[in-house]
Design an enzyme around this catalytic site. Sequence first.
Site, mmCIF file in Angstrom:
data_model
loop_
_atom_site.group_PDB
_atom_site.id
_atom_site.type_symbol
_atom_site.label_atom_id
_atom_site.label_comp_id
_atom_site.label_asym_id
_atom_site.label_seq_id
_atom_site.Cartn_x
_atom_site.Cartn_y
_atom_site.Cartn_z
ATOM 1 N N GLY A 162 0.822 -1.214 0.000
ATOM 2 C CA GLY A 162 0.000 0.000 0.000
ATOM 3 C C GLY A 162 0.854 1.261 0.000
ATOM 4 N N SER A 217 -6.607 5.298 13.164
ATOM 5 C CA SER A 217 -7.034 6.324 12.205
ATOM 6 C C SER A 217 -7.858 7.428 12.855
ATOM 7 C CB SER A 217 -7.895 5.652 11.128
ATOM 8 O OG SER A 217 -8.589 6.628 10.380
ATOM 9 N N GLU A 232 -10.366 8.508 11.580
ATOM 10 C CA GLU A 232 -11.767 8.143 11.347
ATOM 11 C C GLU A 232 -12.439 7.665 12.628
ATOM 12 O OE1 GLU A 232 -13.424 9.216 8.010
ATOM 13 O OE2 GLU A 232 -14.411 7.489 8.940
ATOM 14 N N TYR A 290 -15.783 1.096 8.717
ATOM 15 C CA TYR A 290 -14.314 1.201 8.773
ATOM 16 C C TYR A 290 -13.871 1.832 10.096
ATOM 17 C CZ TYR A 290 -9.665 3.173 7.911
ATOM 18 O OH TYR A 290 -8.344 3.536 8.015
HETATM 19 P P1 NAP Z 1 -3.714 1.282 1.300
HETATM 20 O O1 NAP Z 1 -2.864 2.023 0.308
HETATM 21 O O2 NAP Z 1 -5.131 1.018 0.995
HETATM 22 O O3 NAP Z 1 -2.964 -0.097 1.612
HETATM 23 C C1 NAP Z 1 -3.622 -1.130 2.317
HETATM 24 C C2 NAP Z 1 -2.704 -2.341 2.345
HETATM 25 O O4 NAP Z 1 -3.370 -3.403 3.029
HETATM 26 C C3 NAP Z 1 -2.342 -2.884 0.946
HETATM 27 O O5 NAP Z 1 -1.013 -3.362 0.968
HETATM 28 C C4 NAP Z 1 -3.311 -4.058 0.806
HETATM 29 O O6 NAP Z 1 -2.870 -5.050 -0.081
HETATM 30 C C5 NAP Z 1 -3.301 -4.581 2.229
HETATM 31 N N1 NAP Z 1 -4.426 -5.458 2.502
HETATM 32 C C6 NAP Z 1 -5.744 -5.188 2.382
HETATM 33 N N2 NAP Z 1 -6.489 -6.250 2.733
HETATM 34 C C7 NAP Z 1 -5.605 -7.224 3.095
HETATM 35 C C8 NAP Z 1 -5.749 -8.554 3.546
HETATM 36 N N3 NAP Z 1 -6.955 -9.131 3.683
HETATM 37 N N4 NAP Z 1 -4.629 -9.274 3.826
HETATM 38 C C9 NAP Z 1 -3.398 -8.706 3.665
HETATM 39 N N5 NAP Z 1 -3.199 -7.465 3.219
HETATM 40 C C10 NAP Z 1 -4.294 -6.722 2.947
HETATM 41 O O7 NAP Z 1 -3.668 2.043 2.706
HETATM 42 P P2 NAP Z 1 -2.640 3.139 3.256
HETATM 43 O O8 NAP Z 1 -3.138 4.487 2.884
HETATM 44 O O9 NAP Z 1 -1.260 2.736 2.914
HETATM 45 O O10 NAP Z 1 -2.884 2.997 4.827
HETATM 46 C C11 NAP Z 1 -2.148 2.043 5.595
HETATM 47 C C12 NAP Z 1 -2.911 1.752 6.868
HETATM 48 O O11 NAP Z 1 -3.093 2.975 7.599
HETATM 49 C C13 NAP Z 1 -4.307 1.183 6.681
HETATM 50 O O12 NAP Z 1 -4.571 0.319 7.754
HETATM 51 C C14 NAP Z 1 -5.220 2.400 6.784
HETATM 52 O O13 NAP Z 1 -6.505 2.025 7.183
HETATM 53 C C15 NAP Z 1 -4.476 3.214 7.830
HETATM 54 N N6 NAP Z 1 -4.655 4.656 7.775
HETATM 55 C C16 NAP Z 1 -4.444 5.336 6.618
HETATM 56 C C17 NAP Z 1 -4.553 6.722 6.587
HETATM 57 C C18 NAP Z 1 -4.302 7.499 5.331
HETATM 58 O O14 NAP Z 1 -4.704 8.675 5.286
HETATM 59 N N7 NAP Z 1 -3.633 6.943 4.331
HETATM 60 C C19 NAP Z 1 -4.880 7.399 7.772
HETATM 61 C C20 NAP Z 1 -5.071 6.665 8.949
HETATM 62 C C21 NAP Z 1 -4.939 5.300 8.948
HETATM 63 P P3 NAP Z 1 -3.185 -4.960 -1.698
HETATM 64 O O15 NAP Z 1 -2.122 -4.042 -2.246
HETATM 65 O O16 NAP Z 1 -3.044 -6.379 -2.106
HETATM 66 O O17 NAP Z 1 -4.568 -4.402 -1.832
HETATM 67 N N1 GDD Z 2 -13.145 9.115 -2.037
HETATM 68 C C1 GDD Z 2 -13.892 10.195 -2.361
HETATM 69 N N2 GDD Z 2 -14.349 10.321 -3.641
HETATM 70 N N3 GDD Z 2 -14.152 11.108 -1.390
HETATM 71 C C2 GDD Z 2 -14.881 12.201 -1.750
HETATM 72 C C3 GDD Z 2 -15.357 12.394 -3.060
HETATM 73 C C4 GDD Z 2 -15.086 11.395 -4.043
HETATM 74 O O1 GDD Z 2 -15.485 11.495 -5.200
HETATM 75 N N4 GDD Z 2 -16.019 13.584 -3.088
HETATM 76 C C5 GDD Z 2 -15.956 14.115 -1.855
HETATM 77 N N5 GDD Z 2 -15.278 13.274 -1.038
HETATM 78 C C6 GDD Z 2 -15.033 13.489 0.413
HETATM 79 C C7 GDD Z 2 -15.471 12.320 1.288
HETATM 80 O O2 GDD Z 2 -16.884 12.338 1.496
HETATM 81 C C8 GDD Z 2 -14.657 12.626 2.541
HETATM 82 O O3 GDD Z 2 -15.344 13.540 3.359
HETATM 83 C C9 GDD Z 2 -13.392 13.293 2.020
HETATM 84 O O4 GDD Z 2 -13.657 13.616 0.648
HETATM 85 C C10 GDD Z 2 -12.145 12.427 2.081
HETATM 86 O O5 GDD Z 2 -12.463 11.174 1.504
HETATM 87 P P1 GDD Z 2 -11.303 10.084 1.218
HETATM 88 O O6 GDD Z 2 -10.203 10.689 0.453
HETATM 89 O O7 GDD Z 2 -11.971 8.878 0.648
HETATM 90 O O8 GDD Z 2 -10.683 9.805 2.674
HETATM 91 P P2 GDD Z 2 -11.379 9.539 4.084
HETATM 92 O O9 GDD Z 2 -11.143 10.765 4.925
HETATM 93 O O10 GDD Z 2 -12.760 9.046 3.958
HETATM 94 O O11 GDD Z 2 -10.509 8.320 4.637
HETATM 95 C C11 GDD Z 2 -9.079 8.341 4.536
HETATM 96 O O12 GDD Z 2 -8.529 8.933 5.699
HETATM 97 C C12 GDD Z 2 -8.744 8.205 6.909
HETATM 98 C C13 GDD Z 2 -8.085 9.001 8.039
HETATM 99 O O13 GDD Z 2 -8.935 10.050 8.420
HETATM 100 C C14 GDD Z 2 -8.595 6.910 4.336
HETATM 101 O O14 GDD Z 2 -7.213 6.948 4.024
HETATM 102 C C15 GDD Z 2 -8.769 6.085 5.596
HETATM 103 O O15 GDD Z 2 -8.126 4.816 5.426
HETATM 104 C C16 GDD Z 2 -8.116 6.833 6.755
HETATM 105 O O16 GDD Z 2 -8.237 6.105 7.956
#
Ligand code: NAP
Ligand code: GDD
Length: 339
Positions: free
Chosen positions: A12, A131, A133, A154
């Site tokens: 990821g 997160s 969230e 989630y």
């Molecule tokens: P991401 O790009 O969606 O990556 C998710 C990873 O989890 C990918 O490597 C995916 O594998 C793997 N995965 C999903 N289902 C799995 C399963 N059943 N078994 C094994 N591996 C699995 O997410 P990210 O943005 O890097 O975020 C990393 C972590 O931080 C996640 O837990 C996310 O919820 C958390 N988080 C993210 C944010 C953010 O803003 N990015 C903020 C707060 C928390 P594949 O490549 O095969 O799909």
């Molecule tokens: N994805 C998406 N697509 N979001 C949209 C869109 C659209 O077309 N239009 C508006 N949004 C708004 C969503 O409703 C949300 O309020 C905001 O954009 C951000 O959406 P995402 O980028 O999908 O992220 P998220 O905040 O729901 O979740 C991400 O951040 C979390 C941490 O706060 C993910 O990375 C989660 O895995 C992570 O935990």
Amino acid sequence: MTKRALITGITGQDGSYLAELLLSKGYEVHGLIRRASTFNTARIDHLYVDPHESGAKLFLHYGDITDGSRLVTLLAQVRPDEVYHLAAQSHVRVSFDEPEYTGDTTGLGTIRLLEAIRMIGLECRFYQASSSEMFGAAPPPQSEETPFYPRSPYGAAKVYSYWVTRNYREAYGLFAVNGILFNHESPRRGETFVTRKVTRAVARIKAGQQDELYLGNLDAVRDWGYAPEFVEAMWLMLQHDEAQDYVVATGQAYSVRDFVRFAFEHVGLDWEQYVKFDDRYLRPTEVDALVGDPSRAIKTLGWTPRVHTPELAAIMVESDIKALETEGTPWVHRAWDRD
Ligand code: NAP
Ligand code: GDD
């Protein structure tokens, strides 16, 4: 002694930056990857060295976070010093479509891993990807003391994982920490999260390959940081002498509309001419505003956010423009692309 780390979710966004960081620090890095019918390692291919060659430090292992016995065999084989648990179904909108699967991966996946560590008596440090969230409807600014009020399957699954991580710390003395990370983005961000969806569209619109962009709620407020900086905080948490939980955020608030404007303005376009509303991108319950207070991480870990949202939008647009020039991949509007 070379330190050994295991990263779940290594394919990821965050896993790829974390693997880079740990390799640069001399770690031996092991990653859990899912078997898929197509290659799913694009984000880490540049790090991979054939294990038959000397100097290989990155090793990939098939497995799945829903498969508890596999987690036991893998941990027993690798015996990592540090476990970074990032694997999850991480898309909030998708969690409304697949609530049970999201609970199984994003929630129960964590207890499977913790139990595997406990069962084999592994002495390691454990990082849980918690997160913002989890705060959901709790008003900003959110800190480590803010009560959780998740607004999606989630978010609820992440709350479960947060608490079992704390419980294993308290019950078994495991060095287990929650990094409560606010939204963080990068050129490697998944294409259906809002920032990357926008920056890809801006690149294509600028190139004349697309003429509109459909989005949902533009009023939502987020605190968008830069993923390579956020993985540094993960590492710092596991190096500290005390296991505790940390908010990681920039502390700055912007709306989705602001991000859209920054991205279009970067290439000299007026976003209002291109962005259209589509209610299929709305969520049954929205998280209106997430803005973190990262004081503890700044004070205790010495971590600082450097890239803020306007600059982040520019970095991502530039990267998507470059990708379009080098790859030129046509972007197909897919009927099922409803995130
Ligand atoms: P991401 O790009 O969606 O990556 C998710 C990873 O989890 C990918 O490597 C995916 O594998 C793997 N995965 C999903 N289902 C799995 C399963 N059943 N078994 C094994 N591996 C699995 O997410 P990210 O943005 O890097 O975020 C990393 C972590 O931080 C996640 O837990 C996310 O919820 C958390 N988080 C993210 C944010 C953010 O803003 N990015 C903020 C707060 C928390 P594949 O490549 O095969 O799909
Ligand atoms: N994805 C998406 N697509 N979001 C949209 C869109 C659209 O077309 N239009 C508006 N949004 C708004 C969503 O409703 C949300 O309020 C905001 O954009 C951000 O959406 P995402 O980028 O999908 O992220 P998220 O905040 O729901 O979740 C991400 O951040 C979390 C941490 O706060 C993910 O990375 C989660 O895995 C992570 O935990």
